[in-house]
Design a protein around this motif. Sequence first.
Motif, short mmCIF file in Angstrom:
data_model
loop_
_atom_site.label_atom_id
_atom_site.label_comp_id
_atom_site.label_asym_id
_atom_site.label_seq_id
_atom_site.Cartn_x
_atom_site.Cartn_y
_atom_site.Cartn_z
N ASN A 245 0.86 -1.20 0.00
CA ASN A 245 0.00 0.00 0.00
C ASN A 245 0.88 1.24 0.00
O ASN A 245 2.11 1.12 0.00
N ARG A 246 0.27 2.41 0.01
CA ARG A 246 1.07 3.63 -0.12
C ARG A 246 1.96 3.88 1.08
O ARG A 246 2.94 4.61 0.99
N SER B 152 -4.72 1.51 -8.84
CA SER B 152 -5.66 2.28 -8.02
C SER B 152 -6.96 1.50 -7.90
O SER B 152 -7.57 1.15 -8.91
N GLN C 287 -7.77 3.93 -3.62
CA GLN C 287 -6.57 3.61 -2.83
C GLN C 287 -5.45 3.23 -3.77
O GLN C 287 -5.67 2.57 -4.79
#
Lengths: 421, 122
Positions: free
Chosen positions: A42-43, A124, A128
């Motif tokens: 995840n980011r 994406s 998210q």
Amino acid sequence: MSHSEQDRLDEGSAQPVEALVLKDELFMSVMEALPYAVVIINREGHILFINEQTEKIFGYNRNELLGRFVETLVPEHLRERHSGHRANYISHLTTRPMGIGLELTGRRKDGTEIPVEISLSPVSVREQIFVTALIQNITDRKRMEEALRESERRFRDLAQDQERQLILSERLISFGEMTASLAHEFNNPLGIVIGFAQDLLTEVDPTDPRYQSVKIIEEEARRCKKIMQDLLDFGRQATPQFTQMDPMEMIRKSIDLLTPRFHKANIRPVIQDRNGLPKIWVDPQQVGQVLVNLFFNAIEAMPDGGTLTVSLTAKPTSSIEDQEDSLAGGPASRTDGDEVIITVTDTGQGIDPDHLSKIFHPFFTTKSKKGMGLGLSICKSIMEAHGGRISAETVPGRGTTFYLHLPVDRRRSPRDESVSS
Amino acid sequence: MSYPRILVIDDEENFLGLLSKVLGKEGYEVRTTTDGNQALRWHEEEPFDLVFVDIRMRPIDGFSILDRVKNLEPGTKVVMLSTYPGDQTRAMAFLKGAVEYLVKPIDIDVLKETVREHLLPP
């Protein structure tokens, strides 16, 4: 298909359970079938998914990695920098394909580092951001590349070595030609000086003070002539003048010649005498030159003194070469196919094994400014002109042994020298 | 009775001077020249008994002089002189009829001995 059914299929969120399960299984199967390690983060950099290849490459099982920072897979000293790169990537999302020349390193669970190639794809989902990393272990490829580079390096070294040899050979040829030509050109005027001096000596009474002066002129001119002859022999080996010799006698004479030097250098010469060895056909002056050269080298190899051992053995050599010689009816013949081996051993520093293959090359020397590096190359030429050979063995720090193989009888008819007079 | 006549052909004046002096003292009549054509003209006028000729000569080389000397007077004895000895030139010298092949620098005792061997005493 009804309108409502169509809507259900178009909208992912409203898919039937079976379809979702199918998609999930398909996704998992594809992930596991990929030949790459797949890591989805995840980011924030947390690992959300890995496939089986990831476990294999990095040595972790899934539970050990899921939820951990992706930097777990990065060597410790690069982790901080990697976090920065990651943050930068998240804010400038692009797809980065594999093989764009980035040399990256991964860290396995056991701490070992592996070279890897990585492609990154941002995804994406429901606003998210996720990043999928495809990772390939390129250890084998790197090893092959290194092997290829090493082989290329060796090939280049070999080519350079051969080129150097070629240049040296050319230098030797021109050196030989130059000295030969110089010696001949000097010999003529020297001959005239000697001739006149000799003639004058017949005219001047020996009690006349001038007689001594003329005598000195003659002697010194003869000395010059001898130097020129030595130079000529040095540059172009003269054809051996074969005569039958007791090899032991030849060795003794050469040792005797250097006895004062051995004494001064605190070196003990030892001759391992052997009876019943055949006489050999050699040019005693030339083979003596080889021995003296080896003795000089031995003296230099033993700066703190030591022992120089010279021994003799006889060995039968009924080789194919002999049979070929007799079949061809060539001028070379061996009376009984035997050879005599003279062994010269010192207890000196030995020769660097890297140098051993080059010591017989012309102009190769380890004695900076002390020699031209021609001594052993001339020894080799002399041995070959005798139908023999020279070889060496060395133990660094313990000493060197030279072997002179000489056929008992290998007389040749003198070589023709084509001279355009 | 005339003295045995010797001709020396070489391109080195000092060498000619040396042979002239040494052989002259032995009682021979010696003529020397650096010019091969001149030498042949002299030989044609009155043949020499013994000829020394250097192989490396210009414009006429020693072997050509040997051929022409033998053509003019087959009985003339010729000694070839060589600075660059080789088996081929040695063989060629004898094949063409030379009586000796001497390698320079020549020891004057050898020179005198060679002359004595091929000529009657003066």
